[in-house]
Design a protein around this motif. Structure first.
Motif, PDB file in Angstrom:
ATOM      1  N   SER A   5     -55.692   8.474 162.907  1.00  0.00           N
ATOM      2  CA  SER A   5     -55.000   7.450 162.139  1.00  0.00           C
ATOM      3  C   SER A   5     -55.687   6.103 162.268  1.00  0.00           C
ATOM      4  O   SER A   5     -56.033   5.664 163.360  1.00  0.00           O
ATOM      5  N   GLU A   7     -54.347   3.171 161.487  1.00  0.00           N
ATOM      6  CA  GLU A   7     -53.430   2.106 161.851  1.00  0.00           C
ATOM      7  C   GLU A   7     -53.068   2.083 163.328  1.00  0.00           C
ATOM      8  O   GLU A   7     -52.755   1.046 163.868  1.00  0.00           O
ATOM      9  N   GLY A  54     -59.073  -0.236 158.540  1.00  0.00           N
ATOM     10  CA  GLY A  54     -59.108   0.516 157.293  1.00  0.00           C
ATOM     11  C   GLY A  54     -58.783  -0.357 156.091  1.00  0.00           C
ATOM     12  O   GLY A  54     -59.388  -0.218 155.027  1.00  0.00           O
ATOM     13  N   ARG A  55     -57.850  -1.255 156.262  1.00  0.00           N
ATOM     14  CA  ARG A  55     -57.481  -2.150 155.154  1.00  0.00           C
ATOM     15  C   ARG A  55     -58.621  -3.098 154.802  1.00  0.00           C
ATOM     16  O   ARG A  55     -58.873  -3.368 153.633  1.00  0.00           O
ATOM     17  N   ALA A  58     -61.217  -1.101 152.979  1.00  0.00           N
ATOM     18  CA  ALA A  58     -60.755  -0.805 151.620  1.00  0.00           C
ATOM     19  C   ALA A  58     -60.964  -2.005 150.705  1.00  0.00           C
ATOM     20  O   ALA A  58     -61.419  -1.856 149.566  1.00  0.00           O
ATOM     21  N   HIS A  64     -58.482   2.025 147.586  1.00  0.00           N
ATOM     22  CA  HIS A  64     -57.164   2.135 148.214  1.00  0.00           C
ATOM     23  C   HIS A  64     -57.374   2.574 149.669  1.00  0.00           C
ATOM     24  O   HIS A  64     -58.273   3.366 149.953  1.00  0.00           O
ATOM     25  N   PRO A  65     -56.565   2.080 150.607  1.00  0.00           N
ATOM     26  CA  PRO A  65     -56.707   2.495 152.003  1.00  0.00           C
ATOM     27  C   PRO A  65     -56.654   4.011 152.202  1.00  0.00           C
ATOM     28  O   PRO A  65     -57.297   4.536 153.119  1.00  0.00           O
ATOM     29  N   ALA A  66     -55.934   4.717 151.346  1.00  0.00           N
ATOM     30  CA  ALA A  66     -55.886   6.180 151.467  1.00  0.00           C
ATOM     31  C   ALA A  66     -57.263   6.791 151.241  1.00  0.00           C
ATOM     32  O   ALA A  66     -57.624   7.795 151.873  1.00  0.00           O
ATOM     33  N   GLN A  67     -58.050   6.202 150.346  1.00  0.00           N
ATOM     34  CA  GLN A  67     -59.405   6.717 150.112  1.00  0.00           C
ATOM     35  C   GLN A  67     -60.281   6.494 151.338  1.00  0.00           C
ATOM     36  O   GLN A  67     -61.128   7.319 151.664  1.00  0.00           O
ATOM     37  N   SER A  69     -59.215   6.594 154.392  1.00  0.00           N
ATOM     38  CA  SER A  69     -58.821   7.670 155.310  1.00  0.00           C
ATOM     39  C   SER A  69     -59.503   8.982 154.934  1.00  0.00           C
ATOM     40  O   SER A  69     -59.976   9.714 155.802  1.00  0.00           O
ATOM     41  N   ARG A  70     -59.564   9.275 153.636  1.00  0.00           N
ATOM     42  CA  ARG A  70     -60.236  10.506 153.184  1.00  0.00           C
ATOM     43  C   ARG A  70     -61.732  10.449 153.480  1.00  0.00           C
ATOM     44  O   ARG A  70     -62.321  11.441 153.927  1.00  0.00           O
TER      45      ARG A  70
END
Length: 87
Positions: A5, A7, A54-55, A58, A64-67, A69-70
């Motif tokens: 994670s 965060e 991560g933010r 991004a 997007h922060p989800a990308q 993570s991916r």
């Protein structure tokens, strides 16, 4: 929450496995991986290892922060195939 994670990790070493990430062979594998690949997942991993969130990453990449993570998951999977087996 996974151990990977963005965060809640206690820095890059914790996110990559704690004690194992400090081993010399693992450090060399990470350096080799980062010098071998120039794609976005490798660039994201380098930024994360440098201590950026991560933010922040991004924002820099306009994603997007989800990308992020991916991308980190992809980089981690590829890197795990290159790690020394005794690490």
């Amino acid at each position: 929450m996974s151990a990977w994670s963005l965060e809640h990790a206690d820095g890059p070493e914790a996110a990559m496995g704690g004690v194992g990430a400090r081993k010399n062979g693992v450090t060399q594998a990470i350096d080799q991986y980062l010098s071998q690949y120039a794609d976005r997942p490798a660039k994201v991993l380098r930024a994360f290892i440098e201590g950026r969130t991560g933010r922040d990453i991004a924002k820099e990449f306009g994603l997007h922060p989800a990308q992020i993570s991916r991308d980190l998951a992809r980089a981690r999977a590829r890197l795990s195939r290159e790690l020394p087996t005794n690490a």
